[in-house]
Write a protein that holds these residues in place. Sequence first.
Motif, PDB file in Angstrom:
ATOM      1  N   LEU A 137       0.849  -1.186   0.000  1.00  0.00           N
ATOM      2  CA  LEU A 137       0.000   0.000   0.000  1.00  0.00           C
ATOM      3  C   LEU A 137       0.883   1.234   0.000  1.00  0.00           C
ATOM      4  CD1 LEU A 137      -3.066   1.064   0.477  1.00  0.00           C
ATOM      5  CD2 LEU A 137      -2.246   1.502   2.802  1.00  0.00           C
ATOM      6  N   ALA A 138       0.551   2.184  -0.857  1.00  0.00           N
ATOM      7  CA  ALA A 138       1.268   3.456  -0.877  1.00  0.00           C
ATOM      8  C   ALA A 138       0.262   4.590  -0.859  1.00  0.00           C
ATOM      9  CB  ALA A 138       2.155   3.564  -2.113  1.00  0.00           C
ATOM     10  N   TYR A 151       4.864   8.116  -8.287  1.00  0.00           N
ATOM     11  CA  TYR A 151       4.053   7.065  -8.912  1.00  0.00           C
ATOM     12  C   TYR A 151       4.938   6.012  -9.584  1.00  0.00           C
ATOM     13  CZ  TYR A 151       0.816   5.182 -12.524  1.00  0.00           C
ATOM     14  OH  TYR A 151       0.078   4.379 -13.365  1.00  0.00           O
ATOM     15  N   GLU A 152       5.904   6.461 -10.371  1.00  0.00           N
ATOM     16  CA  GLU A 152       6.763   5.524 -11.091  1.00  0.00           C
ATOM     17  C   GLU A 152       7.636   4.708 -10.134  1.00  0.00           C
ATOM     18  OE1 GLU A 152       6.815   4.584 -14.141  1.00  0.00           O
ATOM     19  OE2 GLU A 152       5.384   6.046 -14.927  1.00  0.00           O
ATOM     20  N   GLU A 153       8.216   5.360  -9.150  1.00  0.00           N
ATOM     21  CA  GLU A 153       9.084   4.653  -8.212  1.00  0.00           C
ATOM     22  C   GLU A 153       8.298   3.614  -7.410  1.00  0.00           C
ATOM     23  OE1 GLU A 153      12.210   4.646  -8.073  1.00  0.00           O
ATOM     24  OE2 GLU A 153      12.835   6.478  -9.085  1.00  0.00           O
ATOM     25  N   LEU A 165      -2.648   4.820  -3.352  1.00  0.00           N
ATOM     26  CA  LEU A 165      -3.654   5.840  -3.067  1.00  0.00           C
ATOM     27  C   LEU A 165      -3.042   7.207  -3.358  1.00  0.00           C
ATOM     28  CD1 LEU A 165      -4.922   4.580   0.426  1.00  0.00           C
ATOM     29  CD2 LEU A 165      -5.901   4.079  -1.822  1.00  0.00           C
ATOM     30  N   VAL A 166      -3.748   8.026  -4.106  1.00  0.00           N
ATOM     31  CA  VAL A 166      -3.247   9.360  -4.452  1.00  0.00           C
ATOM     32  C   VAL A 166      -4.274  10.394  -4.014  1.00  0.00           C
ATOM     33  CG1 VAL A 166      -2.357  10.854  -6.265  1.00  0.00           C
ATOM     34  CG2 VAL A 166      -2.040   8.372  -6.434  1.00  0.00           C
ATOM     35  N   ASP A 167      -3.828  11.350  -3.216  1.00  0.00           N
ATOM     36  CA  ASP A 167      -4.725  12.335  -2.629  1.00  0.00           C
ATOM     37  C   ASP A 167      -4.834  13.593  -3.477  1.00  0.00           C
ATOM     38  OD1 ASP A 167      -6.494  13.007  -0.625  1.00  0.00           O
ATOM     39  OD2 ASP A 167      -4.991  13.941   0.647  1.00  0.00           O
ATOM     40  N   LEU A 217      -7.566   5.277  -6.389  1.00  0.00           N
ATOM     41  CA  LEU A 217      -7.051   3.953  -6.043  1.00  0.00           C
ATOM     42  C   LEU A 217      -6.510   3.331  -7.320  1.00  0.00           C
ATOM     43  CD1 LEU A 217      -9.148   4.565  -3.729  1.00  0.00           C
ATOM     44  CD2 LEU A 217      -9.395   2.087  -3.516  1.00  0.00           C
ATOM     45  N   ILE A 218      -5.246   2.976  -7.308  1.00  0.00           N
ATOM     46  CA  ILE A 218      -4.578   2.504  -8.516  1.00  0.00           C
ATOM     47  C   ILE A 218      -3.963   1.133  -8.243  1.00  0.00           C
ATOM     48  CG2 ILE A 218      -2.787   3.029 -10.214  1.00  0.00           C
ATOM     49  CD1 ILE A 218      -2.999   5.987  -9.261  1.00  0.00           C
TER      50      ILE A 218
END
Length: 223
Positions: A137-138, A151-153, A165-167, A217-218
């Motif tokens: 989970l990130a 995102y890439e890392e 998860l991106v806010d 959510l990706i």
Amino acid sequence: MTPKGIGLNANVQEYLVAHGAGIDPIAQELIDVTADLGGFSQMQIAPEQAAFMTLLTRLLDVRFAVEVGTFTGFSALSIARGLAPGGRLLCCDVSDEWVSIGRPFWDRAGVADRIEVVIAPAAETLADLPSDPPIDLAFIDADKGSYPIYYEEILRRLSPRGIILVDNVLWGGRVADPAADPAQDHSLADIRAFNASVVADPRTTQVMLPIADGLSLITRSDL
């Protein structure tokens, strides 16, 4: 309670929180202490988002989580509370001043031993991470212009069942406002560009939720 959810007034948000997992006294005190920071407090996630993140972390049986952008530690507290036994959370931030506000609350909640903080540019911290253990989970909630780097890392280290998860992906609703001028708001331009790149990425599948200021959510598309 100041609503952060787009389209929610204070009464609706209070009802939503009261009929969800709720906020315990430790979390509430951290919320209150952060609120005393004034305008900076808007960087803190909303209570309903915190509850969602704890539940999601628990459902995914997360062993290793990464957070980019810790601020005063409410999101870290929420993730750490949902970790599987023996699980750990790596927090990446550049301000020990902010993070130090949250440390006593992690201690009181009994999760401090699950959290490691690295005070350094997150891009460097992530680039130095090994591929094992993979990230289950990130949570990305930092400088918007660097979202593609984070995102890439993270994606290249994401476990097959992992979620990113991106806010702030709705940016107060301005992402969908044709009158909003990205020349006057560089973060708006960054968020729009990031959202467009993710939805076009064949390596991932995503859903954007109207939780708080928008939460994507990706997952890997090869699930």
